[in-house]
Design an enzyme around this catalytic site. Sequence first.
Site, short mmCIF file in Angstrom:
data_model
loop_
_atom_site.label_atom_id
_atom_site.label_comp_id
_atom_site.label_asym_id
_atom_site.label_seq_id
_atom_site.Cartn_x
_atom_site.Cartn_y
_atom_site.Cartn_z
N CYS A 2 0.84 -1.18 0.00
CA CYS A 2 0.00 0.00 0.00
C CYS A 2 0.89 1.24 0.00
O CYS A 2 1.85 1.33 0.75
CB CYS A 2 -0.95 0.09 1.19
SG CYS A 2 -2.14 -1.25 1.25
N ARG A 27 4.13 -0.28 -4.67
CA ARG A 27 3.84 -0.80 -3.33
C ARG A 27 2.54 -1.60 -3.29
O ARG A 27 2.22 -2.23 -2.27
CB ARG A 27 3.74 0.35 -2.33
CG ARG A 27 5.00 1.15 -2.22
CD ARG A 27 4.81 2.28 -1.26
NE ARG A 27 4.69 1.80 0.10
CZ ARG A 27 5.70 1.64 0.93
NH1 ARG A 27 6.91 1.93 0.55
NH2 ARG A 27 5.50 1.21 2.15
N TRP A 76 -2.62 -2.88 -1.77
CA TRP A 76 -2.32 -4.31 -1.90
C TRP A 76 -3.22 -4.99 -0.89
O TRP A 76 -3.06 -4.82 0.32
CB TRP A 76 -0.85 -4.56 -1.57
CG TRP A 76 -0.41 -5.97 -1.83
CD1 TRP A 76 0.03 -6.50 -3.00
CD2 TRP A 76 -0.34 -7.03 -0.86
NE1 TRP A 76 0.35 -7.83 -2.84
CE2 TRP A 76 0.13 -8.18 -1.54
CE3 TRP A 76 -0.65 -7.13 0.49
CZ2 TRP A 76 0.31 -9.40 -0.90
CZ3 TRP A 76 -0.47 -8.36 1.13
CH2 TRP A 76 0.01 -9.48 0.43
N ASN A 102 -2.17 1.95 5.62
CA ASN A 102 -1.22 0.93 5.17
C ASN A 102 -0.90 0.07 6.38
O ASN A 102 -0.53 0.62 7.43
CB ASN A 102 0.05 1.62 4.65
CG ASN A 102 1.17 0.63 4.38
OD1 ASN A 102 0.92 -0.55 4.13
ND2 ASN A 102 2.40 1.11 4.43
N GLY A 103 -1.03 -1.25 6.25
CA GLY A 103 -0.73 -2.14 7.37
C GLY A 103 -1.91 -3.02 7.68
O GLY A 103 -2.81 -3.19 6.85
N GLU A 486 18.51 -17.09 -7.02
CA GLU A 486 17.99 -15.80 -7.49
C GLU A 486 17.43 -15.93 -8.92
O GLU A 486 16.39 -15.36 -9.23
CB GLU A 486 19.12 -14.75 -7.41
CG GLU A 486 18.79 -13.38 -7.94
CD GLU A 486 17.61 -12.69 -7.23
OE1 GLU A 486 17.07 -13.22 -6.26
OE2 GLU A 486 17.22 -11.63 -7.73
N LYS A 490 13.53 -15.08 -9.83
CA LYS A 490 13.15 -14.09 -10.85
C LYS A 490 12.19 -14.72 -11.87
O LYS A 490 11.22 -14.10 -12.28
CB LYS A 490 14.40 -13.56 -11.59
CG LYS A 490 15.22 -12.58 -10.78
CD LYS A 490 14.57 -11.22 -10.71
CE LYS A 490 14.60 -10.49 -9.43
NZ LYS A 490 14.73 -10.90 -8.15
N GLU A 493 8.65 -15.26 -10.27
CA GLU A 493 7.84 -14.08 -9.99
C GLU A 493 7.49 -13.28 -11.23
O GLU A 493 6.45 -12.64 -11.28
CB GLU A 493 8.48 -13.19 -8.92
CG GLU A 493 9.77 -12.54 -9.32
CD GLU A 493 10.36 -11.67 -8.20
OE1 GLU A 493 9.60 -11.14 -7.37
OE2 GLU A 493 11.59 -11.53 -8.18
N HIS A 509 21.23 -36.08 -4.65
CA HIS A 509 20.54 -36.55 -3.43
C HIS A 509 19.02 -36.47 -3.58
O HIS A 509 18.30 -36.53 -2.59
CB HIS A 509 21.01 -35.72 -2.23
CG HIS A 509 22.48 -35.83 -1.98
ND1 HIS A 509 23.05 -36.97 -1.47
CD2 HIS A 509 23.51 -34.99 -2.24
CE1 HIS A 509 24.36 -36.82 -1.39
NE2 HIS A 509 24.67 -35.62 -1.86
N LYS A 612 6.01 -4.38 -3.79
CA LYS A 612 7.45 -4.26 -3.58
C LYS A 612 7.85 -4.19 -2.11
O LYS A 612 8.79 -4.83 -1.69
CB LYS A 612 7.97 -3.03 -4.32
CG LYS A 612 9.48 -2.99 -4.32
CD LYS A 612 10.02 -2.20 -5.45
CE LYS A 612 11.52 -2.30 -5.51
NZ LYS A 612 12.01 -3.63 -5.90
C1 F6R Z 1 12.30 -10.41 -5.41
C2 F6R Z 1 12.13 -9.35 -4.46
C3 F6R Z 1 11.85 -9.73 -3.05
C4 F6R Z 1 12.54 -8.76 -2.08
C5 F6R Z 1 12.09 -9.05 -0.65
C6 F6R Z 1 12.78 -8.16 0.35
O1 F6R Z 1 12.58 -9.91 -6.68
O2 F6R Z 1 12.19 -8.20 -4.79
O3 F6R Z 1 12.19 -11.04 -2.78
O4 F6R Z 1 13.92 -8.89 -2.21
O5 F6R Z 1 10.70 -8.87 -0.55
O6 F6R Z 1 12.53 -6.81 0.10
P1 F6R Z 1 13.43 -5.69 0.75
O7 F6R Z 1 14.79 -5.81 0.15
O8 F6R Z 1 12.77 -4.40 0.42
O9 F6R Z 1 13.46 -5.97 2.22
#
Ligand code: F6R
Length: 617
Positions: A2, A27, A76, A102-103, A486, A490, A493, A509, A612
């Site tokens: 949010c 957000r 969100w 927000n929250g 990673e 990627k 997501e 294993h 995000k």
């Molecule tokens: C993946 C991604 C998330 C963030 C995670 C932590 O692409 O962006 O996995 O890395 O939510 O977010 P921050 O770094 O803001 O604590």
Amino acid sequence: MCGIVGYVGTNKSVEVLLGGLRRLEYRGYDSAGIAVIDPAGELHTRKRAGKLQVLVDDLDARAIANGSTGIGHTRWATHGGPNDQNAHPHLGDDGKLALIHNGIIENFAELKRELLESHPDTVFTSETDTEVAALIVGLEYQKTGNLQLALRNIVARLHGAFTLLVLHRDEPGVVVGARRNSPLVIGLGHGENFLGSDVAAFVEHTRRAVAIGQDQIVTITADDVVVTDFDGNAVETDEFEIAWDASAAEKGGWSSFMAKEISEEPEAIAKTLLGRIHDGVVHLEELDALDYSLADIDRIVILGCGTAAYSGMLAKYAIEKWARIPVDVEMSHEFRYRDPIIDARTLVISVSQSGETMDTLRAVQYAKEEGARTLSICNTQGATIPRESDAVVYTHAGPEVAVASTKAFVAQVAAFYLFGLHLASVRGTLSAAEIAGLAGELQALPGQLETVLEQHEAIKQLAGWMVDTRAVLFLGRHAGFPVALEGALKLKELAYIHAEGFAAGELKHGPIALIEKGQPVFVVVPSPRGKDSLHPKVVSNIQEIRARGARILAIAEQGDASVLPYADVVIPIPLASTLFEPLLAVAPLQIFAMELAAAKGLDVDQPRNLAKSVTVE
Ligand code: F6R
């Protein structure tokens, strides 16, 4: 999660709010809404499910009167699905008060029950916790006739995490905000003031900002800003200058923010190193103010989530090797629930791009309560996690708008490596010459990474061929393992493709059973140079899976001929020593995931179900 924006100033609230929401949309993007008080003192709200553009189109078609006071929200969903009714703002005091949030208000069911007992005729128009807050703040306003006081009296009754912004028709020219465990920052203008979930909300209007602390209330008017604690006592605030340039949060000519942000990776590393290495000596002046010596630390725990946690895995390899101190890496959300063993000799390093991730914030707070030392690695000025930590080493990646983290990851690794070298110097575990050599390798990375990014078109073509792929595996060993994780994250997501990252040695294993004819497997191949290189072992792993039909997509050092006979595709990266290779090997995987998602017609900047800044637990 949010995004929140508030404004008091001249008669242009709608534009300021929509501009702020556009910058905060990362957000949350389930729905958006605004509330504005017009010059005649009327309150207007408009809210729509869907991305911000739906609201913008609606306002274009049916304009609302502009005004000098307003609040805006991009959501969100937590309580209640993403529809028009659940979108914010929510109303109280018979439609005279508007509130955004927000929250999560954890005791909202209890508050709702109490409200229905005292006011049985109350009509709820949404399924949200926020509406309950709007209604009870509205009732309190009826008693006090003062917006700041009404909000202050109510926040004491709320449990959980919240940033609330509220305005009332009878107090035009005033927005009041409150925060607990969710972010809120003030922007100071001339004859106008702003509130935002982060500085991106108002950076196009002012570079002067003030972070609001835990359990504080802020009241803004066009000419004044007053911050108090929840008891109404004045508190001191710290003003800071926003280092980000407003244009840095613009897409420019790029097809997506993510494409732009990947292209900025060399710069993100360079800026993170800037001014911190002098003649081969690493100096982190942020650590000078610590009231303890790093030499007294006997253990490090790194906390983060998702991509940030993977940067912590690389940090573990580097810090243990260089500074000879035990390092554990843990996902923040697991940490505090298992009674971890930490004390004043433990340094807890949190890593977070946003500096607001609730799981990480709570873990840091827990670590502090247990007496541990805390350091944060963060990309966002004024964010909560650095404020809660003893010290912060900022990454200077610039604003990261695309939901999937890319440039922040490489900047986090660079910051961790700087810290590792600094610690090695403090502990005397590496000689000055060794530190200078490693620092030099770090400084060479931006240039090397530029050459990797030149392969964007070739990787895009590869992604285009694989658009119907149903599953992809990623393998790596040692420093290649976090890269594999990673790469898989990627792809999941962004392209919604099943993907898993494995330590190459683990394959036999169990996971090798997944290999069948045609299964694509990315393999991060370590450099063949160096006496301890794991190169021969990874090449053996490649042969094992190739023998079972896997299609091998290798990321290997330029000129490494040994993988050619076994690989279907080789993406070359420049020569770098083991711990530095990940910073070169990750970009091809980011580009692959982004281009595959784009080829599938997906929104690479705002993948489904995500936000995000994850500011709920
Ligand atoms: C993946 C991604 C998330 C963030 C995670 C932590 O692409 O962006 O996995 O890395 O939510 O977010 P921050 O770094 O803001 O604590």
